[in-house]
Design a protein around this motif. Structure first.
Motif, PDB file in Angstrom:
ATOM      1  N   SER A  97       0.946  -1.050   0.112  1.00 33.59           N
ATOM      2  CA  SER A  97      -0.164   0.117   0.067  1.00 33.59           C
ATOM      3  C   SER A  97       0.860   1.424  -0.118  1.00 33.59           C
ATOM      4  CB  SER A  97      -1.045  -0.018   1.212  1.00 33.59           C
ATOM      5  OG  SER A  97      -1.408   1.368   1.376  1.00 33.59           O
ATOM      6  N   PRO A  98       0.606   2.288  -0.948  1.00 36.45           N
ATOM      7  CA  PRO A  98       1.395   3.531  -0.944  1.00 36.45           C
ATOM      8  C   PRO A  98       1.267   4.155   0.387  1.00 36.45           C
ATOM      9  CG  PRO A  98       0.139   3.218  -2.953  1.00 36.45           C
ATOM     10  CD  PRO A  98      -0.423   2.286  -2.100  1.00 36.45           C
ATOM     11  N   VAL A  99       0.134   3.909   1.212  1.00 38.77           N
ATOM     12  CA  VAL A  99       0.098   4.347   2.482  1.00 38.77           C
ATOM     13  C   VAL A  99       1.010   4.201   3.396  1.00 38.77           C
ATOM     14  CG1 VAL A  99      -1.458   5.203   4.661  1.00 38.77           C
ATOM     15  CG2 VAL A  99      -2.151   5.033   2.309  1.00 38.77           C
ATOM     16  N   ILE A 100       1.255   2.826   3.390  1.00 35.04           N
ATOM     17  CA  ILE A 100       2.412   2.172   4.218  1.00 35.04           C
ATOM     18  C   ILE A 100       3.672   2.646   3.899  1.00 35.04           C
ATOM     19  CG2 ILE A 100       3.428  -0.132   4.926  1.00 35.04           C
ATOM     20  CD1 ILE A 100       0.626  -1.208   4.515  1.00 35.04           C
ATOM     21  N   LEU A 101       3.955   2.902   2.457  1.00 37.90           N
ATOM     22  CA  LEU A 101       5.208   3.166   2.303  1.00 37.90           C
ATOM     23  C   LEU A 101       5.612   4.609   2.575  1.00 37.90           C
ATOM     24  CD1 LEU A 101       5.643   1.214  -1.357  1.00 37.90           C
ATOM     25  CD2 LEU A 101       6.719   0.720   0.858  1.00 37.90           C
ATOM     26  N   GLU A 102       4.502   5.339   2.444  1.00 40.66           N
ATOM     27  CA  GLU A 102       4.663   6.909   2.711  1.00 40.66           C
ATOM     28  C   GLU A 102       4.851   7.105   4.037  1.00 40.66           C
ATOM     29  OE1 GLU A 102       1.152   8.240   0.881  1.00 40.66           O
ATOM     30  OE2 GLU A 102       1.956   8.229  -1.329  1.00 40.66           O
ATOM     31  N   THR A 103       4.157   6.184   4.954  1.00 40.43           N
ATOM     32  CA  THR A 103       4.628   6.291   6.393  1.00 40.43           C
ATOM     33  C   THR A 103       5.743   5.973   6.961  1.00 40.43           C
ATOM     34  OG1 THR A 103       2.155   5.726   6.824  1.00 40.43           O
ATOM     35  CG2 THR A 103       3.647   5.463   8.518  1.00 40.43           C
ATOM     36  N   ILE A 104       6.307   4.819   6.361  1.00 42.27           N
ATOM     37  CA  ILE A 104       7.667   4.319   6.392  1.00 42.27           C
ATOM     38  C   ILE A 104       8.681   5.507   6.014  1.00 42.27           C
ATOM     39  CG2 ILE A 104       9.733   2.732   5.776  1.00 42.27           C
ATOM     40  CD1 ILE A 104       7.501   0.662   5.561  1.00 42.27           C
ATOM     41  N   GLN A 105       8.378   6.199   4.945  1.00 41.92           N
ATOM     42  CA  GLN A 105       9.292   7.140   4.522  1.00 41.92           C
ATOM     43  C   GLN A 105       9.266   8.357   5.206  1.00 41.92           C
ATOM     44  OE1 GLN A 105       7.970   9.133   0.665  1.00 41.92           O
ATOM     45  NE2 GLN A 105       9.878   8.313  -0.183  1.00 41.92           N
TER      46      GLN A 105
ATOM     47  N   GLU B  46      11.816  11.565  11.468  1.00 38.39           N
ATOM     48  CA  GLU B  46      12.075  11.102  12.760  1.00 38.39           C
ATOM     49  C   GLU B  46      13.532  10.785  12.611  1.00 38.39           C
ATOM     50  OE1 GLU B  46       9.946  11.678  14.926  1.00 38.39           O
ATOM     51  OE2 GLU B  46       8.473  11.946  13.532  1.00 38.39           O
ATOM     52  N   LEU B  47      14.057  10.103  11.600  1.00 40.74           N
ATOM     53  CA  LEU B  47      15.253   9.687  11.710  1.00 40.74           C
ATOM     54  C   LEU B  47      16.343  10.567  10.865  1.00 40.74           C
ATOM     55  CD1 LEU B  47      14.656   5.796  10.915  1.00 40.74           C
ATOM     56  CD2 LEU B  47      14.965   6.967  13.238  1.00 40.74           C
ATOM     57  N   GLY B  48      16.033  11.662  10.301  1.00 36.48           N
ATOM     58  CA  GLY B  48      16.623  12.523   9.790  1.00 36.48           C
ATOM     59  C   GLY B  48      17.538  12.285   8.628  1.00 36.48           C
ATOM     60  N   ASN B  49      16.982  11.276   7.867  1.00 34.84           N
ATOM     61  CA  ASN B  49      17.711  10.568   6.441  1.00 34.84           C
ATOM     62  C   ASN B  49      17.216  11.508   5.274  1.00 34.84           C
ATOM     63  OD1 ASN B  49      18.596   9.239   4.451  1.00 34.84           O
ATOM     64  ND2 ASN B  49      18.509   7.190   5.910  1.00 34.84           N
ATOM     65  N   LYS B  50      18.291  11.860   4.668  1.00 41.26           N
ATOM     66  CA  LYS B  50      18.235  12.824   3.475  1.00 41.26           C
ATOM     67  C   LYS B  50      17.925  12.128   2.246  1.00 41.26           C
ATOM     68  CE  LYS B  50      21.490  16.459   5.167  1.00 41.26           C
ATOM     69  NZ  LYS B  50      20.105  17.586   5.604  1.00 41.26           N
TER      70      LYS B  50
END
Length: 505
Positions: free
Chosen positions: A414-422, A428-432
């Motif tokens: 689900s795009p919603v799940i992927l967007e939440t991980i992103q 939260e993790l500050g990844n660029k």
């Protein structure tokens, strides 16, 4: 299903038999291991059917008779030298190897630091090992090694090295990579054994080059391609031919140093060496395991092309000099190969060119990141980097959908799940790096497979990516590269950076 060209079981039996024959001639045999003892991916690629762990399995059969000394050059620890196949430093590889030897029931005697002169990082590594109750020995550099035999075979040479007590008839000398001092360690131990009144011998567990196939066989040329940065060149063993009238293949460094090694052994033992040639010194039964020469030839040519891409990428990253690139290109010419002969290359480039034409503005400045997989079915499947995921992740999902006969229109995740991980990754993790990588997408897939039957079907196809040929239009980041390799894929990349960034690439 890929054709097999090699009988690994026959090889294990042959190699084990010949090692035991060597042991019978001595109280103790110091057995230097050339190449990778565990996870020999190169051999697996060029010899379809080769068990990448066959060497350790041979030792496992002999575990009651064998123990292991691991050598590492202090300078390699000091400069954080990397093992390319695992992308870990040599000191970390030693820790990994000790764990693996223990899993196979093999006794690790100790770790030996060669050419040690108090280097700071090496001191820290020694402390780390000793805190875990691992014995550590150190050898200093010997002036004039290996040519000043009077100095080497004396109290000021090998005599200054501490003797490493061993208890079993086979002592395996291994290391994370070339130049670690395995030969010098073996000879030093033989020197001390001789002074203690024991009959000790030396042999080298070889895989490549294969002595009993033609010099210009693609399998032997693939070895030259694999060691192109070391400038290894295969040659006819003139010593072997002179002694036996038999043509045998060896490589330049062993042939060049053989007379010196022979004289050192003779000086230590005070008797004529049983070895008439460097080929004699080796225990190498690989050639007798080949069951389909045509399959091996084709696999070896594929490996040469892969090595060409790897070398050009190393050059782009500043890791090798231009002469190394020139050498690999000469090998390609010699074998009449072009990089485009590798099947996933052109589909990946063509798709990237198409995307480039469609792109506008700044997006078109950097090369388009596209991956192409050649599946076991012969189909080519591609994936591209998007705002949501990178090309490696996209190509994996597209490929397992194809293998599971799942329509392209059906979403596995689900795009919603992927967007939440992103969002978590960035906010939260500050990844660029905003696009999800292969590891992140695979974790999402494994979670989705618990409740989504379609995702489960696709997930079950991951095992079928083993042996897939993959190509990227840009150099992959280390995380993606390692994931693809862990899935068993053979990955190459064009020598192009994915962006102008120096760190976030």
């Amino acid at each position: 299903m890929k054709k097999l060209g090699f009988d690994s079981q026959k090889y294990i039996e042959e190699q084990s038999k010949f090692i035991l024959e060597r042991v019978n001639n001595y109280d103790k045999l110091y057995l230097e291991f050339g190449g990778k003892l565990i996870g020999d991916k190169h051999a697996k690629r060029v010899l379809p059917g080769f068990d990448e762990d066959s060497k350790i399995k041979i030792l496992q059969k002999l575990k009651d008779k064998a123990e292991v000394i691991i050598c590492v050059y202090a300078g390699d620890i000091e400069r954080n030298k990397i093992r390319g196949d695992y992308n870990i430093t040599y000191d970390m590889d030693i820790l990994k190897s000790i764990d693996e030897f223990n899993e196979y029931g093999l006794s690790v005697n100790s770790v030996l630091i060669t050419r040690y002169s108090g280097q700071p990082s090496t001191k820290i590594f020694i402390n780390k090992l000793e805190k875990r109750n691992i014995k550590v020995y150190t050898h200093e550099a010997i002036d004039g090694y290996p040519y000043n035999i009077d100095q080497i075979v004396s109290d000021e040479g090998f005599g200054k090295n501490p003797y490493i007590p061993t208890t079993k008839p086979i002592v395996v000398i291994t290391a994370p990579g070339a130049g670690s001092g395995k030969l010098a360690t073996s000879l030093s131990q033989i020197y001390h054994e001789n002074r203690l009144g024991r009959v000790a011998g030396y042999s080298k567990f070889e895989t490549f080059p294969v002595w009993n196939i033609p010099l210009k066989h693609p399998l032997n040329i693939a070895y030259e391609a694999a060691t192109v940065d070391l400038k290894d060149v295969n040659m006819i063993d003139s010593f072997h031919f002179e002694a036996y009238g038999e043509v045998a293949v060896n490589y330049n460094r062993d042939i060049e140093t053989f007379p010196v090694i022979k004289r050192i052994i003779e000086r230590i033992t005070n008797q004529e060496s049983v070895f008439k040639s460097p080929t004699d010194m080796g225990v190498n039964r690989v050639g007798f395991g080949i069951i389909d020469d045509d399959v091996v030839k084709e696999a070896s040519k594929e490996e040469i092309m892969r090595r060409c891409f790897d070398t050009e990428c190393f050059y782009k990253r500043g890791m090798v000099d231009e002469d190394v690139v020139n050498r690999i290109q000469l090998i390609m010419e010699e074998m009449e190969l072009k990089k485009e002969d590798r099947r996933p290359v052109l589909p990946a480039r063509e798709y990237a060119d198409k995307l480039k034409e469609m792109a506008e503005g700044e997006e078109a400045v950097n090369p388009m990141s596209v991956m192409a997989f050649e599946l076991s079915t012969g189909e080519i499947v591609t994936g591209r980097t998007s705002d949501l995921m990178d090309a490696s992740a996209a190509a994996i999902l597209n490929s397992i959908k194809r293998l599971a006969n799942i329509s392209d229109d059906i979403l596995l995740l689900s795009p919603v799940i992927l967007e939440t991980i992103q969002k978590m990754k960035v906010d939260e993790l500050g990844n660029k790096m905003t696009a999800l990588n292969a590891n992140e997408v695979l974790i999402a897939l494994s979670i989705s497979a618990v409740t989504n039957p379609t995702a489960q079907l696709a997930y079950e196809q991951l095992a079928n990516l083993d042996g897939v040929e993959a190509h990227s239009t840009v150099m992959l980041n280390k995380d993606d590269e390692q994931v693809l390799k862990k899935l068993g894929m053979n990955v190459t990349s064009d020598p192009a950076f994915s962006s102008e960034n120096l760190f976030y690439i």
